[in-house]
Write an enzyme that holds these catalytic residues in place. Structure first.
Site, short mmCIF file in Angstrom:
data_model
loop_
_atom_site.label_atom_id
_atom_site.label_comp_id
_atom_site.label_asym_id
_atom_site.label_seq_id
_atom_site.Cartn_x
_atom_site.Cartn_y
_atom_site.Cartn_z
N LYS A 78 -44.50 -125.88 -15.36
CA LYS A 78 -44.91 -127.22 -14.93
C LYS A 78 -45.17 -128.09 -16.15
CE LYS A 78 -48.35 -129.50 -11.94
NZ LYS A 78 -49.52 -129.24 -11.05
N SER A 153 -49.29 -130.93 -6.43
CA SER A 153 -48.54 -131.62 -7.47
C SER A 153 -47.49 -130.74 -8.15
CB SER A 153 -49.51 -132.14 -8.53
OG SER A 153 -50.19 -131.07 -9.17
N SER A 177 -52.76 -127.54 -5.49
CA SER A 177 -51.45 -127.93 -6.02
C SER A 177 -50.51 -126.79 -6.37
CB SER A 177 -51.63 -128.85 -7.23
OG SER A 177 -52.12 -130.10 -6.82
#
Length: 486
Positions: A78, A153, A177
């Site tokens: 990420k 997210s 997330s």
């Protein structure tokens, strides 16, 4: 053979037998990325040259007898985790050209284990969002249905695993997330206990809530990745100085005799009945495997959403104050502008709408006259929530709930309604507020074909319990083995 359809365990076995080299596997995965990226947009930055270099090094490690289960297995990270020499943007214009001089501790651990990094995954800007529509570089699509969001997210990370454009990904979880996008994309997402995995090099959104963890195709793969990234980091003051257990051994424990609690507060009016049916069927499966299922209550859970959206924005306001156009990142300096005008120009152009919304909310609740009424009160209720979980875990070994009230929603459906968007995390927020470990695993599909997830929560540092329950469920079902047709 479609190598991209393999799990970590299967790919590692082929590598160990010498039937495949890491370079060959990496080339195959890069080809897979090329065929899926135009439709999914799971990555912000691709690193093919670095990946092939790391793959060659992984093959050398294996030849020297130094290989582990992750050596030479391609992954993605990420874009909120610092990677030395590779852009780390947090999906924001503010950091669009930022290249860190160091790597996050967990990235260095993975590199030492022989990771091959294909690139950095798309996300909601600064990890603020539930759909990966808040990225400055465009939204990510759900591989199960390209009209749908992948969640957020860590949507790029979950979508990439679901699209089989990496074998595993590292996401971060501030209010759900990792778990919520894993649920929407039909994969496994594990949020460790706060402090179990180092936060050094994780660009902060809300420092008392953020935690990194693995997103994988199976519970066994999640255990493999957690084994590498877990552990004390003396350079991180929030890292817990506790030994790391053998997570692979936990997979063999089963659920017979385990007490599973089902909180009434997590089955609320307005929840999609398909979600409730799938979760209750999963609970029945676990009961059939020998678990003892009993109802419990978490009386302050109903306040989780309100508490989270006071504490998280407050910490966001403090953490993001560092992006001022002076030290690093974007700097907008209009001719003749004074310092305040430079700050205003930089922050208004560098941050997206959702980030600005949360900064403003956080600044408000921390301001003189409102601190006691909002932030201090939210902190007190957070303590009550922690006490609720502590009381519950005296009666049960783990808690079983839905991950999200609905399957993945359509792109654009909630972009103009932030309150509805926030409600999509209503079942995951309390886990972060209490610092507990939580895991999402696929437990069914809606009539639309979009996945539904089951959430497991356990006491602090009891990831082994999550893994045992999750593995038993996956051995009895095949939801995790179904693949998105992309």
């Amino acid at each position: 053979m479609n190598y991209h359809d393999l799990t970590i365990a299967q790919a590692s076995q082929l590598l160990a037998k010498g039937e495949l080299s890491s370079v060959e596997l990496t080339k195959a995965m890069l080809e897979r990325v090329a065929t899926t990226e135009e439709r999914v947009h799971a990555y912000i930055t691709l690193t093919p040259e670095l990946a092939l270099e790391q793959a060659a090094n992984a093959d050398k490690m294996r030849a020297q007898g130094q290989a582990g289960p992750l050596t030479g297995v391609p992954a993605g990270v990420k874009d909120v985790l610092c990677t030395r020499g590779v852009a780390t943007t947090c999906a924001s214009r503010m950091l669009q050209n930022f290249t860190p001089p160091y790597s996050a501790t967990l990235v260095r651990k993975l590199e030492a284990a022989g990771m091959v990094m294909l690139g950095k995954h798309n996300m909601d800007e600064f990890a603020m969002g539930s759909s990966t529509e808040n990225s400055a570089f465009g939204p990510t699509s759900n591989p199960w249905d390209l009209r749908a969001v992948p969640g957020g997210s860590s949507g790029g990370s979950a979508a990439s695993v679901a699209a089989r454009s990496c074998f595993y990904a590292i996401g971060t979880d501030t209010g759900g997330s990792i778990r919520q996008p894993a649920s929407h994309c039909g994969v496994v997402g594990l949020k460790p206990t706060y402090g179990r995995v180092s936060r050094l090099g994780l660009v902060a959104f809300a420092s008392s809530l953020d935690q990194a963890g693995p997103i994988t195709r199976s519970v066994a793969d999640a255990a493999t990745v957690l084994q590498v990234i877990a552990g004390h980091d003396p350079a991180d003051s929030t890292s817990a100085p506790r030994p790391v257990p053998d997570y692979a051994a936990a997979l063999r424990r089963g659920v017979k005799g385990l007490r599973l609690g089902v909180p009434k507060e997590y089955f609320v009016a307005g929840m999609d009945p398909q979600v409730e049916d799938a979760v209750r069927a999963a609970i029945a499966t676990l009961e059939g495997l020998g678990a003892q299922v009993r109802p419990i209550s978490l009386p302050h859970a109903e306040y989780s959403l309100a508490v989270y959206y006071i504490i998280a924005p407050a910490e966001c306001s403090s953490n993001l104050a560092r992006y001022d156009g002076v030290k690093y990142g974007l700097s907008i300096r209009p001719e003749g502008a004074d310092l305040l005008e430079m700050y205003t120009a930089t922050r208004s152009q560098g941050f997206g709408k959702e980030v600005i919304r949360r900064i403003m909310l956080g600044t408000y609740v921390l301001s003189a006259g409102y601190y006691d009424a909002y932030y201090n009160k939210a902190s007190q209720v957070r303590t009550l929530l922690i006490e609720d979980f502590a009381a519950a875990f005296k009666e049960v070994d783990a808690i079983v709930t839905p991950v999200a009230p609905t399957p993945a929603f359509d792109k654009g459906q909630m972009t103009d309604d932030p309150m509805q968007m926030y409600l999509s995390d209503i079942f995951t927020l309390s886990c972060n507020l209490a610092g507990l470990p939580g895991m999402s695993l696929p437990c069914g599909f809606a009539q639309s074909g979009r996945p539904i997830g089951l959430q497991l929560m356990a006491p602090h540092f009891a990831e082994e319990t999550l893994l045992a329950v999750g593995q038993a469920f996956q051995e009895a079902t095949d939801f995790h083995a179904r693949l998105a047709a992309i």
